[in-house]
Write a protein that holds these residues in place. Structure first.
Motif, mmCIF file in Angstrom:
data_model
loop_
_atom_site.group_PDB
_atom_site.id
_atom_site.type_symbol
_atom_site.label_atom_id
_atom_site.label_comp_id
_atom_site.label_asym_id
_atom_site.label_seq_id
_atom_site.Cartn_x
_atom_site.Cartn_y
_atom_site.Cartn_z
ATOM 1 N N ASP A 269 -3.537 5.089 0.481
ATOM 2 C CA ASP A 269 -4.137 3.892 0.704
ATOM 3 C C ASP A 269 -4.436 4.256 2.423
ATOM 4 O O ASP A 269 -5.453 3.619 2.702
ATOM 5 C CB ASP A 269 -3.498 2.483 0.603
ATOM 6 N N ALA B 82 1.496 -1.515 -0.147
ATOM 7 C CA ALA B 82 0.411 -0.227 0.044
ATOM 8 C C ALA B 82 0.528 1.049 0.127
ATOM 9 O O ALA B 82 2.146 1.123 0.500
ATOM 10 C CB ALA B 82 -0.674 -0.337 1.477
ATOM 11 N N LEU C 191 -5.994 -1.468 6.080
ATOM 12 C CA LEU C 191 -6.075 -1.807 5.142
ATOM 13 C C LEU C 191 -7.170 -2.660 4.573
ATOM 14 O O LEU C 191 -7.728 -2.488 3.357
ATOM 15 C CB LEU C 191 -4.191 -1.872 4.697
ATOM 16 N N HIS D 249 5.548 -1.804 2.003
ATOM 17 C CA HIS D 249 5.511 -0.501 1.617
ATOM 18 C C HIS D 249 5.467 0.355 1.213
ATOM 19 O O HIS D 249 6.610 0.028 1.337
ATOM 20 C CB HIS D 249 4.319 -0.054 3.035
#
Length: 140
Positions: free
Chosen positions: A51, A6, A123, A30
């Motif tokens: 995100d 993300a 998430l 990430h």
């Protein structure tokens, strides 16, 4: 997490915490951007789609509470999940965070596993419960 990581914005005025958090999340796959205060966070969030935003509460200038309020009131930012993280572990802070529209709350200090599992849960659309990561047995 599987697949691509993300895009996460980490906001904290303490460079050591900001860098450590970014390093842990980067190692977990990430893409991490950092900001040192609320103003920088909002500016970054307007430039780039994230995100998830990890937002410290206690910062000089625009603190995390004000940054959260402004982001929830903005059509372009309202849908970006925000998880507050702070040394303040009191239930009232967690409840206030949820009432203001935060997805969750992570209490500092945290372990690598607490951070990465908490981020993954949020998430994935975690339930947003006020103590999702911070209800562990250790109290500080």
């Amino acid at each position: 997490m599987g697949g691509e990581g993300a895009r996460i914005l980490v906001v904290d005025d303490q460079e050591e915490i900001r860098d450590l958090t970014a390093a842990i999340l980067t190692a977990d796959g990430h893409a991490v951007t950092t900001a040192c205060n609320g103003e920088e966070a909002l500016s970054a969030a307007y430039r780039e789609r994230f995100d998830l935003i990890l937002l410290d509460i206690n910062m000089p200038g625009m603190d995390g509470w004000e940054t959260l309020r402004l982001s929830r009131a903005d059509d372009d930012l309202a849908s970006v999940p925000i998880v507050l993280f702070s040394v303040r572990g009191e239930v009232r802070n967690k409840v206030q965070a949820m009432q203001l529209g935060a997805r969750g709350y992570i209490t500092k200090p945290f372990t690598m596993d607490e951070l990465t599992s908490g981020v993954r849960r949020h998430l994935a659309g975690g339930d947003g419960s006020a103590g999702a990561v911070s209800d562990d047995a250790r109290s500080g």
